[in-house]
Scaffold this active site. Structure first.
Site, PDB file in Angstrom:
ATOM      1  N   LYS A 186      -6.394  -5.875  37.831  1.00  0.00           N
ATOM      2  CA  LYS A 186      -7.488  -4.912  37.939  1.00  0.00           C
ATOM      3  C   LYS A 186      -8.307  -5.002  36.651  1.00  0.00           C
ATOM      4  CE  LYS A 186      -8.201  -0.956  36.477  1.00  0.00           C
ATOM      5  NZ  LYS A 186      -9.628  -1.162  36.142  1.00  0.00           N
ATOM      6  N   GLY A 237      -5.643  -2.326  26.465  1.00  0.00           N
ATOM      7  CA  GLY A 237      -6.717  -1.330  26.444  1.00  0.00           C
ATOM      8  C   GLY A 237      -6.477  -0.346  25.311  1.00  0.00           C
ATOM      9  N   SER A 238      -7.016   0.837  25.459  1.00  0.00           N
ATOM     10  CA  SER A 238      -6.956   1.806  24.365  1.00  0.00           C
ATOM     11  C   SER A 238      -5.599   2.500  24.315  1.00  0.00           C
ATOM     12  CB  SER A 238      -8.062   2.845  24.541  1.00  0.00           C
ATOM     13  OG  SER A 238      -7.812   3.570  25.726  1.00  0.00           O
ATOM     14  N   THR A 239      -5.298   3.034  23.154  1.00  0.00           N
ATOM     15  CA  THR A 239      -4.037   3.771  22.982  1.00  0.00           C
ATOM     16  C   THR A 239      -4.012   4.997  23.896  1.00  0.00           C
ATOM     17  OG1 THR A 239      -3.728   2.935  20.759  1.00  0.00           O
ATOM     18  CG2 THR A 239      -2.659   5.033  21.269  1.00  0.00           C
ATOM     19  N   THR A 241      -5.378   5.423  26.865  1.00  0.00           N
ATOM     20  CA  THR A 241      -5.038   5.032  28.243  1.00  0.00           C
ATOM     21  C   THR A 241      -3.609   4.518  28.313  1.00  0.00           C
ATOM     22  OG1 THR A 241      -7.349   4.415  28.533  1.00  0.00           O
ATOM     23  CG2 THR A 241      -5.836   3.711  30.240  1.00  0.00           C
ATOM     24  N   GLY A 242      -3.170   3.816  27.273  1.00  0.00           N
ATOM     25  CA  GLY A 242      -1.794   3.308  27.238  1.00  0.00           C
ATOM     26  C   GLY A 242      -0.780   4.432  27.421  1.00  0.00           C
ATOM     27  N   GLU A 259      -0.692  -3.488  25.046  1.00  0.00           N
ATOM     28  CA  GLU A 259      -1.439  -4.003  23.892  1.00  0.00           C
ATOM     29  C   GLU A 259      -2.588  -3.042  23.676  1.00  0.00           C
ATOM     30  OE1 GLU A 259      -0.528  -6.264  21.976  1.00  0.00           O
ATOM     31  OE2 GLU A 259       0.812  -7.574  23.096  1.00  0.00           O
ATOM     32  N   CYS A 293      -9.487  -5.984  19.159  1.00  0.00           N
ATOM     33  CA  CYS A 293      -8.363  -5.098  18.846  1.00  0.00           C
ATOM     34  C   CYS A 293      -7.872  -5.378  17.439  1.00  0.00           C
ATOM     35  CB  CYS A 293      -7.240  -5.281  19.862  1.00  0.00           C
ATOM     36  SG  CYS A 293      -6.736  -6.981  20.074  1.00  0.00           S
ATOM     37  N   GLU A 391     -10.853   4.003  14.946  1.00  0.00           N
ATOM     38  CA  GLU A 391     -11.208   2.656  15.392  1.00  0.00           C
ATOM     39  C   GLU A 391     -12.676   2.656  15.831  1.00  0.00           C
ATOM     40  OE1 GLU A 391      -9.609   1.283  19.197  1.00  0.00           O
ATOM     41  OE2 GLU A 391      -9.329  -0.707  18.358  1.00  0.00           O
TER      42      GLU A 391
END
Ligand code: NAD
Length: 490
Positions: A186, A237-239, A241-242, A259, A293, A391
């Site tokens: 996706k 992706g971003s922390t 969303t992780g 990651e 990243c 970030e």
């Protein structure tokens, strides 16, 4: 002739593709009832329509991947390598098209960023296809033997971001497939087109269901992470969303590799030959318009030469051209999407409102179409400023003066992130000693962003969970299965 058949006859001279874009589900190209606009960040205008798969289509892709897993997992490494080589060949035949499309949807410069991204992805598929995870004998006596096998997990769900949409996705495809898994990707809704195309190309060479690509809106990701028939989520992706991913995956106890974001520090030591490394540090921070990243997001420079360093960095930055990535003279492209553009502007607003010294840039041209952030150099902002602590994911570089090594190490480590970092100095041993003190998943010494299929890549602290690449990364696409055999009965 169907599209899939025509792809089968593709050659190096494959024409540039101009849509339409299809989902790839279980070996078939599929349209969707709904679609969404994909924008060109260099113009801010719609570029193409991407299909918005519904949940039933995502379920179909997962079901097809499950069915395909039965034979794909059994055909063995050598046969899978042949398929992956054929896939790399098919992608190579479409290399120019993919690189150009990558510029159009992502914004990065064609020659210096987009073509290398596609080339690296293709090369990595070939290299990873040649890797094996052998059965390991962990114990053997006269009466028994213990073997450690690495068996495929099943269906892998890959969820990818918009900054390196080709490379980061194919980094997942190659190790997942060679180890015997099947995959549903996706892509980010901001950059789905290259993924839809390499998914379409895959259908011409891979067995049905081995690799499907499903683009769509925000409901797809959470559905994948909760889905009982997905064995693992490989997420970049971003922390923020992780954290959603890991929570959602807990329900089915699926494996996750995350990651995530970073706030990498570069520490330039007191003895550094700093003039010679300005270009490397510049591109380490500003390459891909700072949307890396592992980009340098905080640049710590010793106070003894800080002012001269800022001047040299600014002089180098002035030689760059900001613009559309298709323009051969452009070296810095736009940021990728409007949401990111608006977010980056909050950093610039904060820098202005607090009166930090701006050595270059700082102002967005309100009349310029597209999402252009000029290269901005912030001269010694305070440690607790937004631009140092968060970030930025943009071509805004804070260059911070430090006096003391222990203090700068402490500042570099005082972050919830721990992705990468770099240390630069003439005395390599002293630089390595500092590197060893950084709380990161990766650290480079006197070089930056070197990567390789056998080099583990991953984040410490809130920058990630698990590893990609290296034998460690490949093993995370497998189940370590211990087989204990009593010999006496044979
Ligand atoms: P993002 O987290 O917003 O989106 C990443 C992907 O997750 C997209 O495909 C998105 O549609 C999907 N997604 C969104 N919500 C979801 C949910 N609830 N469940 C499942 N999936 C969901 O990240 P982004 O803005 O696309 O990418 C930028 C971020 O990615 C930065 O923080 C960057 O540092 C990080 N990044 C990390 C690495 C790494 O290797 N560590 C590499 C590239 C980017």
């Amino acid at each position: 002739m169907s599209i899939a058949t025509s792809l089968r006859t593709a050659t190096q001279t494959a024409p540039l593709f101009d849509g339409p874009y299809y989902l790839s589900i279980g070996g078939q190209l599929a349209t969707a009832e709904a679609s969404f606009d994909v924008f060109n960040p260099a113009t801010g205008k719609p570029l193409a329509q991407a299909p918005a798969a519904n949940i039933a289509q995502l379920d179909d892709a997962i079901a097809a991947a499950r069915t395909a897993f039965k034979s794909w997992s059994m055909i063995g490494y050598d046969r899978r390598q042949q398929y992956l080589e054929a896939y790399a060949d098919a992608l190579a035949a479409h290399r120019d098209e993919l690189a150009r499309l990558l510029v159009l949807e992502q914004g990065k410069p064609l020659k210096t960023m987009a073509e290398p991204e596609v080339d690296q992805a293709i090369s990595w598929i070939r290299q990873i296809a040649a890797r094996r995870i052998p059965v390991e004998i962990v114990e053997e006596t006269d009466s028994h033997v213990v073997e450690l096998h690495h068996t495929p997990l099943g269906v892998i769900g890959a969820i990818t971001p918009w900054n390196f949409p080709v490379l980061l996705a194919l980094w997942k495809v190659a190790p997942a497939l060679i180890t015997g898994n099947t995959m549903v990707i996706k892509p980010s809704p901001f950059t789905p087109l290259t993924s839809l195309r390499f998914g379409q190309i895959a259908q011409s060479v891979l067995p049905p269901g081995v690799l499907s690509v499903v683009s769509g809106n925000d409901e797809l990701g959470p559905h994948m992470t909760a889905h009982p028939d997905i064995a693992k989520i490989s997420f970049t992706g971003s922390t923020a969303t992780g954290k959603h991913v890991i929570r959602s995956a807990a329900g089915t106890m699926k494996r996750v590799t995350l990651e995530l974001g970073g706030n990498d520090a570069a520490i330039v030591m007191p003895d550094a030959d700093w003039e010679s490394i300005v270009p490397q540090l510049f591109w380490g921070a500003v390459g891909n318009s700072g949307q890396w990243c592992v980009g340098i997001k905080r640049l710590y420079v010793h106070r003894s030469y800080h002012a001269r360093f800022v001047d040299a960095f600014v002089a180098y930055a002035r030689r760059q051209k900001l613009g559309d990535g298709l323009d051969p003279e452009v070296t810095v492209g736009p940021v990728q999407n409007r949401m990111q553009f608006e977010k980056v502007r909050t950093f610039l607003d904060d820098i202005k409102a607090r009166g930090y010294k701006v050595a270059l840039g700082g102002e967005v041209d309100p009349d310029r179409p597209g999402y252009f952030i000029p290269v901005t150099v912030v001269d010694n902002p305070p440690e607790d400023s937004m631009i140092v602590q968060e970030e930025q994911f943009a071509p805004i570089v804070p260059i911070i003066a430090y006096d003391d090594i222990d203090d700068v190490v402490e500042r570099a480590n005082a972050s919830p992130y721990g992705l990468g970092g770099s240390v630069w100095g003439r005395d390599t041993r002293a630089a390595v000693a500092v590197a060893n003190r950084l709380e990161t998943g990766m650290v480079w010494v006197n070089e930056i962003h070197t990567q390789g299929v056998d080099i583990p890549f991953g984040g410490h602290k809130q920058s990630g969970l698990g590893t990609e690449h290296g034998s460690e990364g490949r093993q995370l696409f497998t189940n370590p299965k211990t087989v204990l055999i009593h010999k006496s009965r044979s």
